[in-house]
Motif scaffolding. Structure first.
Motif, PDB file in Angstrom:
ATOM      1  N   LEU A   1       0.833  -1.204   0.000  1.00 21.38           N
ATOM      2  CA  LEU A   1       0.000   0.000   0.000  1.00 21.38           C
ATOM      3  C   LEU A   1       0.863   1.248   0.000  1.00 21.38           C
ATOM      4  O   LEU A   1       0.520   2.258  -0.605  1.00 21.38           O
ATOM      5  CB  LEU A   1      -0.894  -0.030   1.255  1.00 21.38           C
ATOM      6  CG  LEU A   1      -1.892   1.111   1.463  1.00 21.38           C
ATOM      7  CD1 LEU A   1      -2.876   1.192   0.308  1.00 21.38           C
ATOM      8  CD2 LEU A   1      -2.633   0.904   2.784  1.00 21.38           C
TER       9      LEU A   1
ATOM     10  N   ASP B   1      -6.081  -2.495  -2.338  1.00 25.11           N
ATOM     11  CA  ASP B   1      -7.379  -2.020  -1.853  1.00 25.11           C
ATOM     12  C   ASP B   1      -7.799  -2.769  -0.589  1.00 25.11           C
ATOM     13  O   ASP B   1      -8.473  -2.209   0.280  1.00 25.11           O
ATOM     14  CB  ASP B   1      -8.448  -2.188  -2.933  1.00 25.11           C
ATOM     15  CG  ASP B   1      -8.405  -1.084  -3.970  1.00 25.11           C
ATOM     16  OD1 ASP B   1      -7.643  -0.108  -3.785  1.00 25.11           O
ATOM     17  OD2 ASP B   1      -9.123  -1.190  -4.987  1.00 25.11           O
TER      18      ASP B   1
ATOM     19  N   LYS C   1      -5.930  -1.315   2.209  1.00 20.93           N
ATOM     20  CA  LYS C   1      -6.553  -0.021   2.537  1.00 20.93           C
ATOM     21  C   LYS C   1      -7.805  -0.236   3.384  1.00 20.93           C
ATOM     22  O   LYS C   1      -8.081   0.533   4.316  1.00 20.93           O
ATOM     23  CB  LYS C   1      -6.890   0.733   1.261  1.00 20.93           C
ATOM     24  CG  LYS C   1      -7.288   2.179   1.484  1.00 20.93           C
ATOM     25  CD  LYS C   1      -7.635   2.882   0.174  1.00 20.93           C
ATOM     26  CE  LYS C   1      -6.451   2.989  -0.750  1.00 20.93           C
ATOM     27  NZ  LYS C   1      -6.769   3.779  -1.976  1.00 20.93           N
TER      28      LYS C   1
ATOM     29  N   ALA D   1      -7.616   2.051   6.563  1.00 22.79           N
ATOM     30  CA  ALA D   1      -8.077   3.391   6.207  1.00 22.79           C
ATOM     31  C   ALA D   1      -8.824   4.150   7.299  1.00 22.79           C
ATOM     32  O   ALA D   1      -9.071   5.336   7.138  1.00 22.79           O
ATOM     33  CB  ALA D   1      -8.948   3.324   4.954  1.00 22.79           C
TER      34      ALA D   1
ATOM     35  N   ILE E   1      -4.487   7.199   4.033  1.00 22.15           N
ATOM     36  CA  ILE E   1      -4.941   5.813   3.876  1.00 22.15           C
ATOM     37  C   ILE E   1      -4.557   4.945   5.074  1.00 22.15           C
ATOM     38  O   ILE E   1      -4.781   3.740   5.067  1.00 22.15           O
ATOM     39  CB  ILE E   1      -4.405   5.193   2.574  1.00 22.15           C
ATOM     40  CG1 ILE E   1      -2.869   5.250   2.524  1.00 22.15           C
ATOM     41  CG2 ILE E   1      -5.024   5.865   1.359  1.00 22.15           C
ATOM     42  CD1 ILE E   1      -2.265   4.564   1.322  1.00 22.15           C
TER      43      ILE E   1
ATOM     44  N   CYS F   1      -1.677   3.912   6.293  1.00 18.80           N
ATOM     45  CA  CYS F   1      -0.687   2.854   6.096  1.00 18.80           C
ATOM     46  C   CYS F   1       0.336   2.777   7.225  1.00 18.80           C
ATOM     47  O   CYS F   1       0.985   1.755   7.424  1.00 18.80           O
ATOM     48  CB  CYS F   1       0.024   3.025   4.757  1.00 18.80           C
ATOM     49  SG  CYS F   1       1.096   4.478   4.637  1.00 18.80           S
TER      50      CYS F   1
END
Length: 373
Positions: A84, A178, A181, A185, A227, A229
């Protein structure tokens, strides 16, 4: 009922006890044929290591697993998914180059390398689950389409999950960008401005340019752009960044991650085995482009068909060790029996939720029985 966890220490004075032979013995005794069928396309899920990291799993170990899978008539491939965050594994081209640089060539491992979520992490399927946070998870297609899977995990610390083992390898490791995420997120960095030295590392490593340095201090520009991460926290040299405003935020992150692990394990319908290497136990994940001093001495190799029991046994084994005084561990947590993860390095991370929630979801049990090999 307690799950079996096979364990072999590294203490030896002869060839028969070297690490390669110990790994072979574990695979023989645990009987991998329980999950392998002749002709299976078998995913060997591991972490090739970020460029600059040197604590990642040695490809010599992966080769032994490849050979064992082939001896059972199955067809192994080594695999991982793209990241990510920014780095040397963001896309499949860079990822494969990094793997090759780290010794994962065909001549070494005798199996093809496949980045399971494709060139730009768009190759995935959705797996239905009935979780608190997710009704479906995203899973890299080439792992999902494999008939069976063996995870090889370097057991170590992790700044947001407390530790990384088999469960995290299932959750983050089997997910495309995704999917990662989805897990990250809803948690954002909190920056202690009083401690911030304005070096700008967090801003330069942020993949979404969600952090900026103004008037000599770093700040989050927008939660909508972040996001979650955690790369900013990882690279901060002070450190002055933690992820999440409170314990509840981190608890939710760990539960989301565990639901992803549940979905990945469930998709394989029991045809998965787990091997953890409790060695080179660094404070952070192999996603870092460095490897910090090890927290404890090397422990050994542990394996199970139950990832919850395996990770619980690994945590217990690490905590039973005398801590390394030259590591990130605070002095009061060096003694055997002290919590080397939550107490020693990441006091704010409720790592136990991985195990408690994993057990509640039915991934496995925290009750285990050590079988020494």
């Amino acid at each position: 009922m307690a799950s079996e966890v096979w364990f072999s220490s590294f203490r030896t004075r002869g060839e028969e006890g070297n690490k390669i032979n110990r790994l072979k013995k574990i695979m023989e005794i645990m009987n991998l044929s329980r999950i392998l069928t002749k002709g299976d396309l078998t995913a060997i899920k591991l972490h090739f290591g970020e460029r600059g990291n040197d604590a990642y799993l040695n490809p010599v170990f992966a080769r032994q697993v490849v050979d064992k899978v082939k001896s059972e008539g199955a067809k192994p491939f080594l695999t991982d998914t793209n990241t990510l965050y920014l780095g040397s594994r963001k896309n499949a081209v860079d990822h494969l180059e990094t793997a090759l640089e780290h010794g994962y060539s065909y001549s070494t491992v005798r199996a093809p390398l496949i980045i399971a979520d494709g060139l730009l992490s768009n190759n995935f399927i959705e797996v239905p689950i009935d979780g608190k946070y997710f009704k479906k998870i995203k899973m890299a297609r080439d792992i999902a389409e494999a008939d069976s899977m063996i995870t090889l995990s370097h057991f170590k610390g992790h700044e947001m999950a407390g530790f990384g083992g088999a469960l995290k390898n299932l959750a983050m490791g089997c997910a495309p960008s995704d999917g990662k995420k989805d897990q990250h997120a809803y948690i954002h960095p909190v920056i202690d401005a009083a401690r911030c030295i304005g070096c700008g590392k967090c801003a330069s490593y942020c993949p979404e340019q969600a952090i900026a340095v103004e008037n000599g201090k770093a700040g989050l520009l927008s939660e909508a752009d972040c996001i979650g991460c955690g790369e900013c926290q990882t690279v901060c040299p002070v450190p002055c960044i933690v992820m999440g405003k409170n314990d509840s935020d981190l608890g939710d992150f760990v539960r989301r991650m565990t639901e992803y692990a549940y979905g990945a394990a469930r998709q394989k319908n029991g045809k998965t085995a787990y091997i953890n290497f409790v060695m080179n136990v660094t404070p952070e994940c192999d996603c870092c482009c460095w490897s910090d001093s090890f927290l404890v001495p090397d422990v050994g190799i542990m394996a199970s068909f139950d990832p919850v029991a395996l990770d619980k046994a690994c945590v217990d084994m690490v905590n039973a060790q005398q801590g390394n005084p030259g590591s990130m561990l605070r002095e009061e947590f060096l003694a055997p029996g002290m919590d080397k993860f939550k107490g020693g390095i990441y006091s704010y991370v409720p790592w136990e939720i991985q195990l408690e929630y994993g057990e509640a979801l039915g991934i496995g049990t925290q009750s285990y029985r050590i079988v020494e090999v």
